[in-house]
Motif scaffolding. Structure first.
Motif, mmCIF file in Angstrom:
data_model
loop_
_atom_site.group_PDB
_atom_site.id
_atom_site.type_symbol
_atom_site.label_atom_id
_atom_site.label_comp_id
_atom_site.label_asym_id
_atom_site.label_seq_id
_atom_site.Cartn_x
_atom_site.Cartn_y
_atom_site.Cartn_z
ATOM 1 N N LEU A 111 47.707 -34.456 -27.654
ATOM 2 C CA LEU A 111 46.987 -33.207 -27.891
ATOM 3 C C LEU A 111 46.686 -33.016 -29.370
ATOM 4 O O LEU A 111 45.628 -32.554 -29.744
ATOM 5 N N ASP A 112 47.666 -33.393 -30.213
ATOM 6 C CA ASP A 112 47.454 -33.223 -31.645
ATOM 7 C C ASP A 112 46.237 -34.012 -32.109
ATOM 8 O O ASP A 112 45.450 -33.553 -32.916
ATOM 9 N N LEU A 113 46.101 -35.212 -31.545
ATOM 10 C CA LEU A 113 44.961 -36.037 -31.925
ATOM 11 C C LEU A 113 43.648 -35.403 -31.476
ATOM 12 O O LEU A 113 42.638 -35.487 -32.137
ATOM 13 N N ASN A 114 43.718 -34.786 -30.298
ATOM 14 C CA ASN A 114 42.496 -34.218 -29.721
ATOM 15 C C ASN A 114 42.487 -32.702 -29.812
ATOM 16 O O ASN A 114 41.877 -32.040 -28.997
ATOM 17 N N VAL A 115 43.207 -32.178 -30.786
ATOM 18 C CA VAL A 115 43.425 -30.743 -30.792
ATOM 19 C C VAL A 115 42.109 -29.966 -30.805
ATOM 20 O O VAL A 115 42.034 -28.858 -30.306
ATOM 21 N N LEU A 146 48.837 -25.624 -26.289
ATOM 22 C CA LEU A 146 47.873 -25.264 -25.237
ATOM 23 C C LEU A 146 47.171 -23.953 -25.572
ATOM 24 O O LEU A 146 45.965 -23.823 -25.405
ATOM 25 N N THR A 147 47.942 -22.983 -26.054
ATOM 26 C CA THR A 147 47.321 -21.702 -26.436
ATOM 27 C C THR A 147 46.306 -21.938 -27.555
ATOM 28 O O THR A 147 45.195 -21.411 -27.523
ATOM 29 N N LEU A 148 46.698 -22.733 -28.516
ATOM 30 C CA LEU A 148 45.794 -23.033 -29.635
ATOM 31 C C LEU A 148 44.500 -23.662 -29.125
ATOM 32 O O LEU A 148 43.394 -23.255 -29.497
ATOM 33 N N ASN A 149 44.643 -24.616 -28.225
ATOM 34 C CA ASN A 149 43.458 -25.259 -27.650
ATOM 35 C C ASN A 149 42.601 -24.271 -26.862
ATOM 36 O O ASN A 149 41.375 -24.324 -26.920
ATOM 37 N N ALA A 150 43.270 -23.381 -26.141
ATOM 38 C CA ALA A 150 42.526 -22.365 -25.371
ATOM 39 C C ALA A 150 41.719 -21.491 -26.329
ATOM 40 O O ALA A 150 40.542 -21.196 -26.082
ATOM 41 N N LEU A 151 42.334 -21.114 -27.432
ATOM 42 C CA LEU A 151 41.643 -20.244 -28.396
ATOM 43 C C LEU A 151 40.453 -20.942 -29.047
ATOM 44 O O LEU A 151 39.453 -20.317 -29.375
ATOM 45 N N LEU A 152 40.570 -22.253 -29.202
ATOM 46 C CA LEU A 152 39.466 -23.002 -29.826
ATOM 47 C C LEU A 152 38.226 -23.041 -28.931
ATOM 48 O O LEU A 152 37.121 -23.302 -29.393
ATOM 49 N N THR A 153 38.423 -22.769 -27.656
ATOM 50 C CA THR A 153 37.322 -22.812 -26.691
ATOM 51 C C THR A 153 36.815 -21.414 -26.335
ATOM 52 O O THR A 153 35.780 -21.279 -25.702
ATOM 53 N N SER A 154 37.571 -20.393 -26.755
ATOM 54 C CA SER A 154 37.283 -19.044 -26.259
ATOM 55 C C SER A 154 36.221 -18.309 -27.067
ATOM 56 O O SER A 154 36.038 -18.551 -28.254
ATOM 57 N N ASN A 155 35.549 -17.377 -26.390
ATOM 58 C CA ASN A 155 34.636 -16.466 -27.072
ATOM 59 C C ASN A 155 35.388 -15.244 -27.583
ATOM 60 O O ASN A 155 34.984 -14.608 -28.550
ATOM 61 N N MET A 179 45.463 -16.655 -35.700
ATOM 62 C CA MET A 179 44.028 -16.423 -35.553
ATOM 63 C C MET A 179 43.257 -16.836 -36.812
ATOM 64 O O MET A 179 42.129 -17.284 -36.720
ATOM 65 N N GLU A 180 43.903 -16.691 -37.965
ATOM 66 C CA GLU A 180 43.239 -17.144 -39.206
ATOM 67 C C GLU A 180 42.910 -18.630 -39.114
ATOM 68 O O GLU A 180 41.817 -19.065 -39.467
ATOM 69 N N ASP A 181 43.878 -19.415 -38.633
ATOM 70 C CA ASP A 181 43.658 -20.863 -38.482
ATOM 71 C C ASP A 181 42.625 -21.149 -37.406
ATOM 72 O O ASP A 181 41.766 -22.007 -37.574
ATOM 73 N N VAL A 182 42.728 -20.420 -36.299
ATOM 74 C CA VAL A 182 41.792 -20.647 -35.190
ATOM 75 C C VAL A 182 40.356 -20.394 -35.649
ATOM 76 O O VAL A 182 39.447 -21.171 -35.354
ATOM 77 N N ARG A 183 40.167 -19.301 -36.403
ATOM 78 C CA ARG A 183 38.792 -18.949 -36.835
ATOM 79 C C ARG A 183 38.143 -20.032 -37.679
ATOM 80 O O ARG A 183 36.935 -20.190 -37.665
ATOM 81 N N LYS A 184 38.980 -20.785 -38.415
ATOM 82 C CA LYS A 184 38.426 -21.872 -39.237
ATOM 83 C C LYS A 184 37.781 -22.929 -38.347
ATOM 84 O O LYS A 184 36.795 -23.555 -38.704
ATOM 85 N N LEU A 185 38.381 -23.156 -37.174
ATOM 86 C CA LEU A 185 37.874 -24.193 -36.268
ATOM 87 C C LEU A 185 36.939 -23.632 -35.193
ATOM 88 O O LEU A 185 36.161 -24.368 -34.595
ATOM 89 N N ASN A 186 37.049 -22.340 -34.924
ATOM 90 C CA ASN A 186 36.198 -21.711 -33.909
ATOM 91 C C ASN A 186 35.673 -20.384 -34.463
ATOM 92 O O ASN A 186 36.147 -19.307 -34.094
ATOM 93 N N PRO A 187 34.673 -20.473 -35.357
ATOM 94 C CA PRO A 187 34.201 -19.249 -36.020
ATOM 95 C C PRO A 187 33.554 -18.240 -35.073
ATOM 96 O O PRO A 187 33.443 -17.077 -35.418
ATOM 97 N N LYS A 188 33.191 -18.675 -33.862
ATOM 98 C CA LYS A 188 32.513 -17.725 -32.961
ATOM 99 C C LYS A 188 33.494 -16.764 -32.249
ATOM 100 O O LYS A 188 33.082 -15.768 -31.677
#
Ligand SMILES: Nc1ncnc2c1ncn2[C@@H]1O[C@H](COP(=O)(O)OP(=O)(O)O)[C@@H](O)[C@H]1O
Ligand SMILES: [Mg+2]
Length: 273
Positions: A111-115, A146-155, A179-188
């Protein structure tokens, strides 16, 4: 009623017992009764959401092996092959099982590789055409990959706070860091207004918590709160939604009104973008 694009919403709070799973189950039923097609994805190894929603948990999930663990271990299948029926024709389920925690450990390095956007792959176009909403229930651990990955896909990310539980409010500090980290990878990704659950009418503590949440969270709080009622634990014991267990109950009405507010909020936010 249905919004055109699939809206993916991840429930968050780094505190157990605030009402995320209860909300995942009942908001799905409320959205479904307003003619939306909903996929509930359970990422919590406790699998409470899954066992309450699945039509045939033992046969479809355990015996047939249609669950998140096998999806994660697959060679990049679509989630569509792993979803199961619920007792509501407008709700499908991507189920968790008790072994999800150990699976997360086993596949962590992978997962880390494909995070980056693992779930984008699972929730591909084919799957999304079937659903107006994907609601993702999460475990309380802040380190869940898993939560992190879910957040990267979420609106949307959606805080659930328990109105009489100060610690659920305190937990926002950890969640905001994530969320600060998530926003860097999923700005939407955007916040939905916070949902206050187990709200005790007339309790000064519940009222105060709602006031604080309204001022401290960027998107504020939903005006409608979910009241405190023993019907919730009774519905869980019977592995049913409130809509099935006690139709017309105030808690069902609370969730129905929050579902309407979600649809309104999302339409309004889209227009102002
Ligand atoms: N509105 C409510 N009124 C009374 N009890 C509730 C309510 N919502 C949840 N609960 C109870 O709180 C406990 C935790 O709820 P749960 O949805 O499992 O939280 P989480 O998924 O955040 O851990 C359960 O025992 C549930 O029955
Ligand atoms: Mg839960």
């Amino acid at each position: 009623m249905a919004t055109k694009k699939t809206q993916i919403i991840t429930l968050v709070c780094n505190k157990g017992g605030v009402g995320r799973s209860t909300t995942a189950i009942n908001i799905a039923w409320s959205l479904a009764s307003s003619k939306c097609n909903v996929l509930v994805c359970d990422l919590d190894a406790q699998a409470n959401t899954s066992s309450s929603l699945a039509k045939n948990y033992q046969e479809d999930v355990i015996e047939d092996g249609r669950h998140v663990t096998n999806l994660l271990k697959s060679a990049g299948d679509s989630a569509i092959d792993y979803i199961v029926d619920t007792r509501n024709p407008n709700i499908k389920l991507l189920s968790s099982t008790l072994m999800l925690d150990s699976t997360e450990g086993e596949i962590k390095s992978l997962l880390d590789l494909n995070v980056f956007k693992l779930f984008d792959h699972f929730f591909n176009k084919k799957l999304k055409t079937d659903f107006d909403f994907i609601i993702i229930d999460t475990p309380p651990q802040k380190s869940s990959v898993l939560t992190l990955n879910a957040l990267l896909t979420s609106n949307w990310y959606w805080y659930v706070l328990s109105a009489e539980d100060q610690w659920s409010l305190d937990a926002r500090i950890v969640s905001e860091k994530i969320m600060e980290d998530v926003r860097k990878l999923n700005p939407k990704i955007k916040p939905l207004p916070v949902l206050m659950t187990k709200f005790v009418n007339g309790s000064s503590h519940s009222i105060e918590m709602k006031k604080i949440a309204a001022s401290e969270f960027k998107a504020g709080v939903f005006k409608t709160t979910i009241g405190y009622s023993t019907v919730v634990s009774k519905s869980h014991s019977n592995r049913k939604s409130i809509h099935e267990f006690n139709p017309g109950h105030l808690i069902e009405k609370n969730y129905d009104s929050v579902a309407l507010a979600i649809n309104r909020y999302i339409s309004k936010t889209k227009k102002t973008r």
